[in-house]
Design an enzyme around this catalytic site. Structure first.
Site, PDB file in Angstrom:
ATOM      1  CG  ASP A   8      -1.550   1.317   1.365  1.00 53.73           C
ATOM      2  OD1 ASP A   8      -2.464   1.443   0.304  1.00 53.73           O
ATOM      3  OD2 ASP A   8      -1.792   1.928   2.265  1.00 53.73           O
ATOM      4  CG  ASP A  50      -1.892   7.208   0.371  1.00 52.49           C
ATOM      5  OD1 ASP A  50      -0.816   7.455  -0.189  1.00 52.49           O
ATOM      6  OD2 ASP A  50      -2.511   7.493  -0.097  1.00 52.49           O
TER       7      ASP A  50
END
Length: 274
Positions: free
Chosen positions: A9, A11
């Site tokens: 991922d 962020d």
């Protein structure tokens, strides 16, 4: 062909903030959003940095971004992202994440960024990080402008589906693959691989990781990628060198002060004959 991959991922897993919201100021300066939208983006970034975003908040953010970007010139967006990428994102990359990406690539695994943010932002970030592939949200484009509709929304179960599709195409064994995320909304992605890891987890993911016995990592040291790849001396090394120089100077001054003062030998002066 590699038989495994590592999925990250973006962020709060690889970078310390929301990649989409981080570009609020340059989008405002470029005339794409007004002051009110810029302020709302700054507030959303603050909330996201403290607590992350749950499913309801993510859906609200998706709707707001879709409405806000309707009619934007795609070429202008790409230009703004390209010109401001290093100044905005470069200082936000976690050193621990950069090291982990490099370690997976050294082990022969492909590295894939899987992010809910738009491809216009994620793809340049992925290129800057040197990853192999990117999966990101894609907006519908017509006549060079965004229509406000989403062609593909990389979120929750759709992330897991994208990972399974990639694995089938590339011949990766998901049991040998790794995945990293900070959010409980990425549980489907984490459960898809054999080696899931929670990074800076929110409350929901921390609880799920404890129940499943997953490893939990804390990333806290943003590093400049430019300094990382250009071999710039880290501040601590420069500081140590400066301290050593000051110590040496102090020793020299003290040594000179302790040396006995020797009076100069008088030089005889010859007098001219009248």
């Amino acid at each position: 062909m590699t038989r495994a991959a590592a999925f990250f991922d973006l962020d709060k897993t690889v970078i310390a903030k929301s990649s989409t919201l981080a570009f609020g100021r340059p989008f405002f300066q470029g005339g794409l959003i007004n002051r009110r939208a810029a302020l709302k983006g700054a507030y959303a970034q603050f909330v996201f940095s403290l607590a992350g975003a749950d499913a309801v908040q993510m859906e609200r953010m998706r709707s707001q971004i879709a409405a806000m970007t309707t009619g934007w010139d795609v070429a202008v967006v790409h230009e703004i992202v390209r010109e401001t990428l290093h100044g905005i994102v470069d200082p936000l990359v976690y050193a621990e994440a950069a090291d982990l990406i490099e370690a997976h690539q050294d082990a022969g695994r492909e590295v894939v960024i899987v992010s809910t943010s738009g491809a216009e932002v994620v793809e340049p970030i992925g290129e800057m990080l040197g990853v192999d592939r990117v999966v990101a949200t894609r907006m519908v484009i017509a006549d060079g402008r965004y229509t406000g509709e989403m062609e593909y929304y990389a979120y929750g179960p759709t992330k897991a589906a994208a990972i399974r599709e990639l694995a089938a195409q590339q011949g990766w064994d998901l049991a040998d693959c790794w995945a990293y995320s900070d959010s409980h909304t990425d549980l489907p992605m984490l459960e898809t691989v054999g080696h899931p890891t929670a990074v800076n987890p929110d409350r929901g993911l921390r609880r799920a990781a404890a129940e499943r016995g997953w490893p939990v990592l804390t990333f806290s040291r943003p590093v400049s990628m430019r300094a990382r790849f250009t071999g710039t001396r880290p501040p601590v090394v420069v500081g140590a060198a400066l301290s050593a120089a000051l110590v040496g100077l102090a020793w020299y001054v003290r040594r000179r002060a302790l040396q006995p003062v020797v009076a100069p030998t008088p030089v005889p002066v010859r007098r001219r004959r009248a």
